[in-house]
Scaffold this motif. Structure first.
Motif, PDB file in Angstrom:
ATOM      1  N   HIS A  31       0.844  -1.203   0.000  1.00  0.00           N
ATOM      2  CA  HIS A  31       0.000   0.000   0.000  1.00  0.00           C
ATOM      3  C   HIS A  31       0.876   1.249   0.000  1.00  0.00           C
ATOM      4  O   HIS A  31       1.967   1.255   0.582  1.00  0.00           O
ATOM      5  CB  HIS A  31      -0.978  -0.006   1.185  1.00  0.00           C
ATOM      6  CG  HIS A  31      -0.399   0.355   2.512  1.00  0.00           C
ATOM      7  ND1 HIS A  31      -0.214   1.659   2.912  1.00  0.00           N
ATOM      8  CD2 HIS A  31       0.030  -0.423   3.553  1.00  0.00           C
ATOM      9  CE1 HIS A  31       0.295   1.668   4.145  1.00  0.00           C
ATOM     10  NE2 HIS A  31       0.454   0.425   4.552  1.00  0.00           N
ATOM     11  N   ASP A  57       6.158   2.654   7.038  1.00  0.00           N
ATOM     12  CA  ASP A  57       4.763   2.289   6.737  1.00  0.00           C
ATOM     13  C   ASP A  57       4.162   3.252   5.736  1.00  0.00           C
ATOM     14  O   ASP A  57       3.592   4.249   6.121  1.00  0.00           O
ATOM     15  CB  ASP A  57       3.977   2.273   8.054  1.00  0.00           C
ATOM     16  CG  ASP A  57       2.567   1.755   7.887  1.00  0.00           C
ATOM     17  OD1 ASP A  57       2.243   1.246   6.818  1.00  0.00           O
ATOM     18  OD2 ASP A  57       1.783   1.874   8.841  1.00  0.00           O
ATOM     19  N   ASN A  58       4.207   3.021   4.471  1.00  0.00           N
ATOM     20  CA  ASN A  58       4.788   1.870   3.827  1.00  0.00           C
ATOM     21  C   ASN A  58       5.594   2.284   2.599  1.00  0.00           C
ATOM     22  O   ASN A  58       5.561   1.619   1.571  1.00  0.00           O
ATOM     23  CB  ASN A  58       3.675   0.884   3.455  1.00  0.00           C
ATOM     24  CG  ASN A  58       4.194  -0.394   2.876  1.00  0.00           C
ATOM     25  OD1 ASN A  58       5.279  -0.843   3.232  1.00  0.00           O
ATOM     26  ND2 ASN A  58       3.459  -0.949   1.935  1.00  0.00           N
ATOM     27  N   GLU A 106      -5.125   1.934   2.311  1.00  0.00           N
ATOM     28  CA  GLU A 106      -5.039   0.788   3.233  1.00  0.00           C
ATOM     29  C   GLU A 106      -5.296   1.208   4.663  1.00  0.00           C
ATOM     30  O   GLU A 106      -5.911   0.480   5.442  1.00  0.00           O
ATOM     31  CB  GLU A 106      -3.654   0.133   3.116  1.00  0.00           C
ATOM     32  CG  GLU A 106      -3.477  -1.129   3.950  1.00  0.00           C
ATOM     33  CD  GLU A 106      -2.910  -0.889   5.355  1.00  0.00           C
ATOM     34  OE1 GLU A 106      -2.840  -1.850   6.124  1.00  0.00           O
ATOM     35  OE2 GLU A 106      -2.549   0.269   5.692  1.00  0.00           O
ATOM     36  N   GLU A 107      -4.800   2.401   5.000  1.00  0.00           N
ATOM     37  CA  GLU A 107      -4.799   2.833   6.397  1.00  0.00           C
ATOM     38  C   GLU A 107      -6.192   3.148   6.945  1.00  0.00           C
ATOM     39  O   GLU A 107      -6.357   3.366   8.130  1.00  0.00           O
ATOM     40  CB  GLU A 107      -3.875   4.049   6.585  1.00  0.00           C
ATOM     41  CG  GLU A 107      -2.393   3.755   6.295  1.00  0.00           C
ATOM     42  CD  GLU A 107      -1.740   2.908   7.377  1.00  0.00           C
ATOM     43  OE1 GLU A 107      -2.427   2.512   8.327  1.00  0.00           O
ATOM     44  OE2 GLU A 107      -0.535   2.643   7.242  1.00  0.00           O
ATOM     45  N   ASP A 141       4.429  -4.823   3.717  1.00  0.00           N
ATOM     46  CA  ASP A 141       3.981  -3.671   4.507  1.00  0.00           C
ATOM     47  C   ASP A 141       4.895  -3.537   5.715  1.00  0.00           C
ATOM     48  O   ASP A 141       4.991  -4.466   6.518  1.00  0.00           O
ATOM     49  CB  ASP A 141       2.513  -3.877   4.939  1.00  0.00           C
ATOM     50  CG  ASP A 141       1.904  -2.614   5.539  1.00  0.00           C
ATOM     51  OD1 ASP A 141       2.575  -1.573   5.545  1.00  0.00           O
ATOM     52  OD2 ASP A 141       0.747  -2.686   5.999  1.00  0.00           O
ATOM     53  N   THR A 142       5.565  -2.398   5.838  1.00  0.00           N
ATOM     54  CA  THR A 142       6.536  -2.152   6.912  1.00  0.00           C
ATOM     55  C   THR A 142       7.690  -3.154   6.885  1.00  0.00           C
ATOM     56  O   THR A 142       8.027  -3.757   7.902  1.00  0.00           O
ATOM     57  CB  THR A 142       5.874  -2.160   8.323  1.00  0.00           C
ATOM     58  OG1 THR A 142       5.394  -3.467   8.609  1.00  0.00           O
ATOM     59  CG2 THR A 142       4.728  -1.191   8.416  1.00  0.00           C
TER      60      THR A 142
HETATM   61 ZN   LIG Z   1       0.945  -0.183   6.535  1.00  0.00          ZN
END
Ligand SMILES: [Zn+2]
Length: 373
Positions: free
Chosen positions: A121, A136-137, A169-170, A199-200
């Motif tokens: 994302h 992130d991210n 996404e968040e 992700d991350t």
């Molecule tokens: Zn994320």
């Protein structure tokens, strides 16, 4: 003239042949080797362009013009590498907000073949706290771009590889959810062999690879849930082959609520496991910390700078009631490239490069790790 042994002559001839052959290697082979040595820097350059407010875009919250600008940046790069790119626009109406976003989808191969998706994302959150979404991210997207670039002249025989940059996404996995529902409605879900979620992937203490939780996620609406670990195990093996035992991906041990090697539903992989697709989720964090809610992988580091007070011996806060930071990077003021590089010199660039190497290994020849049934 001294006597020259016939074997020596044979050796000389063989060396000459080898020399000539190595000079005339097909272009793609030499290109591939060059890519392998420059990847870490390439991904790091993309990261700066994404997350640095002075050298790049900076914060990219869902539904904003910065998120849109990031989508255009990702699209332009995929196109530059030679991919077919499509954009999927959607509106979202979550508890948090109403808005518009988009997924950017890129592929080279035949979409009717079994398809492996690499997703990341590109929206960020917590701009008000000072987060630029580096871990992130930005990291996941930067690595995905570097991987796509390196694979642009390699189409695996039995698989199709699809890269997707998910929006929003968040605020409740909006982009990935929209994408999966669309596949389902158009009866195109059947040939998705696996989904890998980035992700991350850089910044935390360890880089993990997880499979979906053995207990179906609460957010799933259908009964098709899939938690089989085939793609996770394929990534683990690829990481051992490429990074060695000391730097391979980590499978976390059994913790209360989180059996060995599984993860929660807090990112885009959940949309896919809910739809019956095997997933792997790569994230950098530290499951060995007894965090705010136990051993759940939500505390990313034991580094004292990220705690009010960290009790090294018991791997938890000195005082659970007084603790304010909990070793968190995600969604905090610490999620900027500048701060991360200060706290962990060299870490982000190294983890980024390692992730790129592992994925190139897996995706350039998926059959080696995940034979088509
Ligand atoms: Zn994320």
């Amino acid at each position: 003239m001294k006597f020259v042994h016939p074997l020596a002559l044979a050796c000389l001839f063989t060396s000459l042949v080898l020399l000539i052959t190595s000079c005339s290697l097909p272009l793609h082979q030499t290109k591939q080797n060059t890519n392998k040595s420059i990847e870490p820097t390439v991904a790091y350059t993309y990261l700066k362009q994404l997350v640095s407010p002075t050298e790049g875009i900076g914060a990219r919250e869902a539904g904003t013009k910065e998120e849109k600008k990031t989508a255009s940046y990702i699209r332009a790069n995929f196109e530059k590498f030679g991919y077919r790119v499509s954009e999927q626009n959607f509106s979202f109406n979550s508890r948090k907000m109403v808005g518009e976003s988009q997924n950017i989808i890129a592929e080279l191969g035949d979409p009717t073949k079994p398809t492996i998706i690499l997703g990341a994302h590109y929206d960020s959150t917590a701009m008000k706290s000072g987060s630029m979404g580096a871990t992130d991210n930005g990291a996941g997207v930067a690595a995905m771009l570097a991987i796509a670039e390196a694979l642009a002249d390699k189409i695996p025989e039995n698989y199709n590889i699809r890269f997707i940059a998910f929006g929003a996404e968040e605020i409740g996995l909006q982009g990935s959810n929209y994408y999966v529902v669309d596949l389902l409605e158009n009866k195109k879900l059947g040939n998705i062999a696996a989904m890998i979620n980035f992700d991350t992937i850089a910044g935390g203490d360890k880089v993990y690879v997880h499979s979906a939780h053995s207990t179906p996620y609460k957010r799933c609406k259908s009964g098709k849930y899939n938690s089989e670990p085939s793609i996770r195990n394929a990534l683990l093996t690829a990481s051992i082959n490429i990074l060695g035992e000391n730097n391979k991906y980590v499978i976390h041990p059994d913790y209360e609520g989180y059996p060995e090697g599984v993860t929660g539903s807090w990112s885009d992989h959940a949309s896919f496991s809910c739809a019956g697709i095997p997933i792997a989720y790569v994230e950098s964090t530290n499951f060995a910390i007894n965090g705010k809610h136990g051993f759940d992988g939500y505390s990313q580091s034991t580094t004292e700078q990220l705690w009010t007070c960290f009790d090294q011996e018991n791997s938890t806060a000195c005082d659970k009631k007084a603790e304010k930071n909990w070793g968190n990077i995600w969604h905090t003021k610490y999620d900027t490239l500048e701060k991360l590089n200060n706290i962990f010199p060299g870490r982000v660039e190294k983890q980024l490069g390692n992730n790129v190497k592992v994925l190139i290994e897996l995706l350039s020849d998926p059959d080696k790790y995940l034979p088509v049934k």
